[in-house]
Design a protein around this motif. Structure first.
Motif, PDB file in Angstrom:
ATOM      1  N   LYS A   1       0.838  -1.208   0.000  1.00 27.23           N
ATOM      2  CA  LYS A   1       0.000   0.000   0.000  1.00 27.23           C
ATOM      3  C   LYS A   1       0.872   1.256   0.000  1.00 27.23           C
ATOM      4  O   LYS A   1       0.621   2.199  -0.760  1.00 27.23           O
TER       5      LYS A   1
ATOM      6  N   ASN B   1       2.399   8.704  -6.880  1.00 26.68           N
ATOM      7  CA  ASN B   1       2.885  10.084  -6.781  1.00 26.68           C
ATOM      8  C   ASN B   1       4.013  10.340  -7.767  1.00 26.68           C
ATOM      9  O   ASN B   1       4.067  11.390  -8.409  1.00 26.68           O
TER      10      ASN B   1
ATOM     11  N   ASN C   1       1.288   3.958  -3.187  1.00 25.40           N
ATOM     12  CA  ASN C   1       1.077   5.387  -2.978  1.00 25.40           C
ATOM     13  C   ASN C   1       2.268   6.190  -3.509  1.00 25.40           C
ATOM     14  O   ASN C   1       2.098   7.167  -4.246  1.00 25.40           O
TER      15      ASN C   1
END
Length: 129
Positions: A75, A83, A79
């Motif tokens: 996770k 980005n 993320n």
């Protein structure tokens, strides 16, 4: 039917490996595009390497069947990966738009400047510029 010699397939590991391979390949191509155009992406390359190492650690956790820490790491890695992908795509758009702007400015300057410099002055014409 499960017997004594039945082997369980670690599907989480295989799914994560396929996803990681696809995402790492995409990011590698993006960074190679910037490098091929000699655009400095040193910090982005370092961040890419950190994310890749994190994903490799996640794969090792899946291989050891430690799913809870692997899911947390995945996770976090996803993320960071998203980005970085957003940052690189924005950077790519800015690089292309800057190139187009410079070309249009040079073309406009090249077309207008000679007309102002080489144009003969006519006394009968009144210039407002």
């Amino acid at each position: 039917m499960i017997k004594e010699n039945t082997t369980l397939v670690n599907w989480m590991y295989h799914a994560a490996e396929a996803y990681i391979r696809r995402e790492v390949s995409y990011l590698s191509k993006e960074i190679d595009w910037f490098k091929s155009h000699e655009y400095p992406v040193n910090r982005e390359t370092e961040e890419y390497l950190v994310i890749r190492n994190l994903l490799n650690r996640v794969l090792k956790l899946y291989q050891k069947r430690e799913y809870s820490p692997a899911l947390g790491g995945m996770k976090n890695a996803i993320n960071k990966l998203n980005n970085l992908k957003i940052w690189l795509s924005s950077l790519k758009v800015y690089a292309i738009l800057t190139t187009i702007s410079v070309c249009l400015f040079a073309y406009g300057l090249g077309a207008l400047l000679p007309s102002f410099i080489l144009e003969e002055r006519d006394n009968s014409k009144i210039r407002l510029i």
